[in-house]
Write a protein that holds these residues in place. Structure first.
Motif, PDB file in Angstrom:
ATOM      1  N   LYS A 106      39.482  44.845  34.080  1.00 28.41           N
ATOM      2  CA  LYS A 106      40.384  43.695  34.204  1.00 28.41           C
ATOM      3  C   LYS A 106      41.705  44.112  34.830  1.00 28.41           C
ATOM      4  O   LYS A 106      42.240  43.435  35.716  1.00 28.41           O
ATOM      5  N   ARG A 128      40.321  35.408  43.075  1.00 30.35           N
ATOM      6  CA  ARG A 128      39.744  36.264  42.032  1.00 30.35           C
ATOM      7  C   ARG A 128      38.630  35.503  41.324  1.00 30.35           C
ATOM      8  O   ARG A 128      38.648  34.279  41.254  1.00 30.35           O
ATOM      9  N   GLU A 129      37.650  36.255  40.788  1.00 27.10           N
ATOM     10  CA  GLU A 129      36.544  35.649  40.033  1.00 27.10           C
ATOM     11  C   GLU A 129      35.891  34.522  40.841  1.00 27.10           C
ATOM     12  O   GLU A 129      35.739  33.396  40.360  1.00 27.10           O
ATOM     13  N   PRO A 136      30.496  35.556  38.571  1.00 22.92           N
ATOM     14  CA  PRO A 136      31.659  35.610  39.463  1.00 22.92           C
ATOM     15  C   PRO A 136      31.802  36.945  40.181  1.00 22.92           C
ATOM     16  O   PRO A 136      31.580  38.006  39.608  1.00 22.92           O
ATOM     17  N   ASP A 138      34.233  39.686  41.624  1.00 20.46           N
ATOM     18  CA  ASP A 138      35.576  40.084  41.183  1.00 20.46           C
ATOM     19  C   ASP A 138      36.658  39.603  42.134  1.00 20.46           C
ATOM     20  O   ASP A 138      37.618  38.953  41.722  1.00 20.46           O
TER      21      ASP A 138
END
Length: 224
Positions: A106, A128-129, A136, A138
């Motif tokens: 993270k 992001r995601e 998802p 990254d």
């Protein structure tokens, strides 16, 4: 947790036998049922131990010496003869929240989202995601030519991570609005086998220097 400092002799019998002669040691009985015997050296590693679940029976021998008999799930035993108790205390430590590691995925994702160009010159963040039907991605980015780049981030880059990014790329390249999409596999450490597999599949590997990446955001350069 119960902590006892005592002169003791310890004998283990099970798959093998082990003997610790009489000396001063720390005995730990944890709430999870484990029993550990520590010396004043050896860092974190106990001299001997019994993994949970196990049973502790405190009694005395025929000659009146205090004896603990610890029995494990496979009926192996840890026999502790106590000559002198120098300290005996119990503490309720409560629920432990667990180890929180610095530099986990993270944190890496957050830092790389702020500095995508550290992965490749001119790389910019799209999202992001980034959502897909199988999970998802990254980071979804664009390179200097405007092409899509999917980034998979791991602390330790192994074959499973390459396989995961491969599945994302196969799915993303079916979308005519995104294709062609290439991949970057980013990690603090990438195993040789993972690097070979990634290269074979046309995926770029990027080793991330976490400490250097954290230093990119220099507070002295901020206006506020």
């Amino acid at each position: 947790m119960r902590i006892v400092v005592a002169r003791c002799q310890v004998d283990y019998a099970g798959r093998l036998t082990a003997h610790l002669p009489m000396a001063t040691r720390v005995l730990m009985i944890k709430a999870d049922g484990s029993v550990l015997v520590h010396s004043d050296g050896g860092s974190y590693k106990p001299l001997n131990w019994m993994s949970p679940p196990c049973r502790v029976r405190e009694g005395v021998t025929d000659d009146g010496q205090v004896e603990w008999v610890v029995t494990g799930k496979d009926d192996d035993t840890l026999r502790i003869l106590i000559d002198e108790v120098r300290h005996d205390t119990s503490h309720d430590l409560g629920l432990d929240p667990g180890l929180q590691k610095d530099g986990v995925e993270k944190h890496l994702q957050e830092l790389l989202a702020e500095h995508p160009s550290s992965l490749a010159d001119g790389l910019t963040l799209v999202r992001r995601e980034y959502p897909t039907a199988i999970g998802p991605v990254d980071l979804m980015c664009r390179d200097v030519a405007g092409a899509s780049v999917a980034v998979e981030i791991k602390r330790r880059g192994e074959i499973d991570g390459v396989e995961q990014l491969t599945r994302y790329l196969e799915l993303l390249n079916r979308d005519p609005l995104l294709a062609p999409v290439r991949g970057i596999f980013a990690a603090q450490e990438i195993k040789p086998q993972a690097r070979v597999l990634a290269t074979d599949r046309g995926i770029t590997c990027a080793v991330v220097d976490y400490d250097a990446l954290r230093g990119m955001d220099d507070p002295t350069d901020r206006l506020f």
